[in-house]
Write a protein that holds these residues in place. Structure first.
Motif, short mmCIF file in Angstrom:
data_model
loop_
_atom_site.label_atom_id
_atom_site.label_comp_id
_atom_site.label_asym_id
_atom_site.label_seq_id
_atom_site.Cartn_x
_atom_site.Cartn_y
_atom_site.Cartn_z
N GLU A 1 -36.14 -11.22 5.40
CA GLU A 1 -35.75 -10.58 6.65
C GLU A 1 -36.52 -11.16 7.83
O GLU A 1 -36.02 -11.20 8.95
CB GLU A 1 -35.98 -9.06 6.57
CG GLU A 1 -35.00 -8.35 5.66
CD GLU A 1 -35.12 -6.85 5.75
OE1 GLU A 1 -36.02 -6.37 6.48
OE2 GLU A 1 -34.33 -6.14 5.11
N THR A 2 -37.74 -11.57 7.60
CA THR A 2 -38.56 -12.15 8.65
C THR A 2 -38.87 -13.60 8.30
O THR A 2 -38.92 -13.97 7.12
CB THR A 2 -39.86 -11.38 8.86
OG1 THR A 2 -40.61 -11.40 7.63
CG2 THR A 2 -39.58 -9.94 9.27
N ALA A 3 -39.08 -14.42 9.33
CA ALA A 3 -39.39 -15.83 9.11
C ALA A 3 -40.23 -16.32 10.27
O ALA A 3 -40.29 -15.68 11.34
CB ALA A 3 -38.10 -16.65 8.99
N ASN A 4 -40.88 -17.43 10.07
CA ASN A 4 -41.59 -18.05 11.17
C ASN A 4 -40.62 -18.45 12.27
O ASN A 4 -39.44 -18.72 12.02
CB ASN A 4 -42.33 -19.30 10.68
CG ASN A 4 -43.44 -18.96 9.71
OD1 ASN A 4 -44.07 -17.92 9.81
ND2 ASN A 4 -43.68 -19.86 8.75
N LEU B 1 -32.10 -16.50 15.93
CA LEU B 1 -32.46 -17.83 15.47
C LEU B 1 -32.68 -18.72 16.68
O LEU B 1 -31.78 -18.88 17.51
CB LEU B 1 -31.37 -18.42 14.58
CG LEU B 1 -31.61 -19.85 14.06
CD1 LEU B 1 -32.83 -19.90 13.15
CD2 LEU B 1 -30.38 -20.39 13.33
N ASN B 2 -33.88 -19.27 16.80
CA ASN B 2 -34.22 -20.20 17.87
C ASN B 2 -34.57 -21.56 17.28
O ASN B 2 -35.01 -21.65 16.14
CB ASN B 2 -35.43 -19.71 18.67
CG ASN B 2 -35.15 -18.44 19.45
OD1 ASN B 2 -34.01 -18.02 19.61
ND2 ASN B 2 -36.21 -17.81 19.93
N ASN C 1 -33.76 -16.67 9.04
CA ASN C 1 -34.02 -15.35 8.46
C ASN C 1 -32.69 -14.73 8.03
O ASN C 1 -31.61 -15.31 8.20
CB ASN C 1 -34.76 -14.45 9.46
CG ASN C 1 -34.00 -14.31 10.77
OD1 ASN C 1 -32.78 -14.36 10.82
ND2 ASN C 1 -34.74 -14.13 11.85
N ARG C 2 -32.77 -13.54 7.46
CA ARG C 2 -31.56 -12.91 6.92
C ARG C 2 -30.52 -12.63 8.00
O ARG C 2 -29.32 -12.81 7.77
CB ARG C 2 -31.94 -11.61 6.19
CG ARG C 2 -30.75 -10.94 5.50
CD ARG C 2 -31.20 -9.74 4.67
NE ARG C 2 -32.14 -10.17 3.63
CZ ARG C 2 -32.82 -9.32 2.86
NH1 ARG C 2 -32.69 -8.01 3.03
NH2 ARG C 2 -33.64 -9.78 1.94
#
Length: 616
Positions: A211-214, A291-292, A219-220
């Motif tokens: 669910e979380t990402a750097n 999402l960046n 991410n999800r």
């Protein structure tokens, strides 16, 4: 060398050559495309770190669409109704599409277009994803969750490229495995079959991806956002509502409605300004970013697309030349440090990504209090000032006055209104460029997916389901954040949804991709559009909503307009799909890649695959 991890490097290197043959040719330039940045002994492909390093290359590949001179993003814009190619002093840019957009033309240059970039680079990213997917079982992981997250992100990257390619090129080769030896037998698979496959993959990936990402990683919610687009493309509107709702109603995302970030203390700004400052896009307090892509001063340049955003150079008009005062004097200067310094404020634009009257004027009728169009955020050319120091030196009364386009008798004061005179969203295009004397648009993160688009995607799904009240509610969530007037259910149609997307997502969304997706939906469903027309897949390249929409709302391709160089803006319905580069077709001597209708070579087409062969 039998047990040396370099064996794997050599195998992958042969794949690089293969893909170069398939996508362009196995040229030295392609062979030098940084293979050692990830296929090295220190990043062996039997470790999670090694696999993640390949996925980092896939993110870097995704990032490149938005950066540098003549960024590929511009080609997405100019093949839609929001922009045209504004370079008017030479032939070659994508203006006379009937003449220039051919399979054997130069399809990958800042001076022409980036159609070929999408073909080449998206298949390169598919190669990265397939390598990870194919080598998962060779690696050891700390946990099943770690393995699943890597697999899920690889499935996302593959699906992202196939979604885009199927809206850009239609039927294309589907490659689902790591290719480790030369192949010349690729065949086209139907667009629908590919979409069904990536829908299956994304549904599989949703629970796998964290669910979380750097910052700058998948991410999800990004998976669910892409799944929503694929669901729409397939006409699975209930599933699109469900996947969009999973993002909107869960995961901690929310539209930004309060001031935040670097300029939060500046009372002359607002949340619309805050949302689009590059320093704010990836900070923890921004609950809207899904999402960046990450770009910071000091990051390694990415080939032709390094050096920051360059967005002020690309999308701001060439305001600093060819605009005279009403008494016939040169009115403008791009010199920094002068009394009225507008180059530091707006950048030294060249008008390559030229906003149309549709995106810069028509959609802002009755804007009222909409922050996206208010003074300071939005710049009309008449807001700019005659700033040439020579005017002040001569005591000219127009120095420091607002620009004028015409004399009372209708004589224009600007010699090239295509390139030099159009309005623009300053709040989106301003990116500080501290290393440039005359700014082009510096380094900064960029949105790929943002929650505002998720709302508009769900609104579209509700529209196709004829639930106009729910569609209006989602559109209004976006509009009310910008202090725009709400709309009623009776006002909802695809025309309005596209207008709102243009207001909210200009130079963010992949506009050609999304407009073509909608054209395919009209053709698949047979639903009558707001223009009274209905469409069919049987003659899609001869009659489609994409073309009718552009002809309806823009005044470039439909009035015989010519540049000062003499090139006419032309377009045909078959441009709804781009030509497959001839180099890919010609090199594929043992298979058959179809060419899109309207382009040379289409007469040799064969039926595309509609089933997917088993992958060993």
């Amino acid at each position: 060398m039998k047990n040396n991890p370099n064996n794997r490097i050599l195998a992958i290197f042969s794949t690089v050559c293969l893909m170069a043959v398939f996508l362009t040719s196995c040229e030295e330039e392609f062979l030098d495309a940084e293979p050692q940045s990830f296929f090295t002994p220190s990043n062996a492909l039997d470790t999670p770190d090694g696999l993640n390093s390949i996925l980092s290359q896939a993110m870097r590949n995704l990032r490149a669409e938005y950066y540098g001179d003549g960024a590929p993003m511009i080609t997405e814009n100019v093949f839609s109704e929001v922009s045209v190619e504004g370079t008017t002093d030479k032939s070659g840019p994508a203006q006379d599409l009937n003449l220039l957009i051919l399979p054997d033309a130069n399809l990958n240059s800042a001076n022409t277009n980036r159609i070929g970039w999408f073909w080449q680079e998206f298949y390169k990213a598919i190669k990265y994803a397939n390598t990870v997917i194919g080598r998962l079982d060779d690696a050891e992981f700390e946990s099943e969750a770690q393995k699943n997250d890597i697999l899920g992100r690889a499935l996302f990257h593959r699906a992202y490229r196939y979604y885009r390619l199927t809206q850009q090129f239609g039927d294309i080769p589907l490659i689902l495995e790591e290719v480790t030896s030369p192949r010349l037998d690729f065949v086209s698979t139907s667009r629908e079959t590919i979409l069904e496959k990536i829908q299956e993959d994304l549904n599989r990936a949703v629970p796998m991806v964290s669910e979380t990402a750097n910052n700058g990683d998948v991410n999800r919610a990004a998976v669910q956002h892409l799944l929503t687009k694929v669901n729409l493309a397939l006409g699975d509107f209930d599933e699109a509502i469900a996947s969009a709702s999973a993002v909107i109603d869960g995961g901690g995302y929310a539209l930004m409605t309060e001031r935040f970030g670097v300029d939060a203390g500046d009372p002359t700004k607002d949340v619309t300004w805050d949302l689009h400052q590059v320093e704010n896009k990836s900070i923890p307090g921004n609950t809207e970013a899904i999402l960046n892509v990450i770009d910071r001063l000091g990051y390694e340049d990415n080939g032709d697309f390094g050096g920051g955003t360059s967005i002020m150079r690309q999308a701001v008009p060439l305001w600093w030349r060819f605009i005279n005062t009403p008494d016939g004097q040169n009115g403008m200067s791009d010199n920094p440090g002068i009394e009225i310094d507008q180059v530091l404020q707006y950048g030294r634009g060249i008008g390559r990504n030229r906003g149309t009257a549709y995106s810069t004027e028509q959609i802002w009728d009755n804007a009222n209090n909409d922050e996206r169009f208010k003074d300071g955020n939005w710049v009309e050319m008449e807001d700019m000032l005659y700033n040439a120091p020579s005017l002040k030196d001569a005591g000219n009364p127009y120095y420091g006055e607002n620009l004028e386009l015409y004399l009372p008798d209708g004589t224009p004061l600007c010699s090239d209104t295509i390139r030099n005179w159009y309005d623009f969203p300053h709040y989106k295009l301003y990116v500080d460029d501290p290393l440039a004397v005359k700014p082009s648009g510096g380094h900064g993160d960029w949105y790929v997916y943002r929650l505002a688009e998720t709302y508009l995607l769900r609104a579209e799904a509700y529209f196709w389901k004829d639930n106009l009240a729910a569609a209006a509610a989602d559109i209004n969530a976006v509009r009310l954040r910008a202090k725009a007037d709400p709309i009623t259910a009776a006002e909802v149609n695809i025309d309005y949804i596209l207008d709102e997307r243009a207001r909210e997502l200009y130079y963010e969304e992949n506009r050609k991709t999304e407009l073509t997706r909608i054209a395919f939906i009209f053709a698949k469903t047979g639903k009558t559009a707001y223009n009274g027309q209905s469409y069919s897949l049987d003659n899609f390249s001869q009659k489609n909503f994409w073309y009718d929409r552009i002809m309806e709302v823009t005044d470039f391709y439909n009035i015989g307009l010519k540049t000062i160089h003499g090139d006419e803006y032309t377009m045909s319905p078959y441009h709804v799909l781009w030509p497959v580069p001839a180099s890919a077709i010609n090199a594929n001597t043992q298979g058959h890649i179809n060419q899109n209708e309207g382009y040379p070579g289409a007469e040799s087409n064969v039926p595309p695959l509609t089933t997917i062969p088993d992958v060993d």
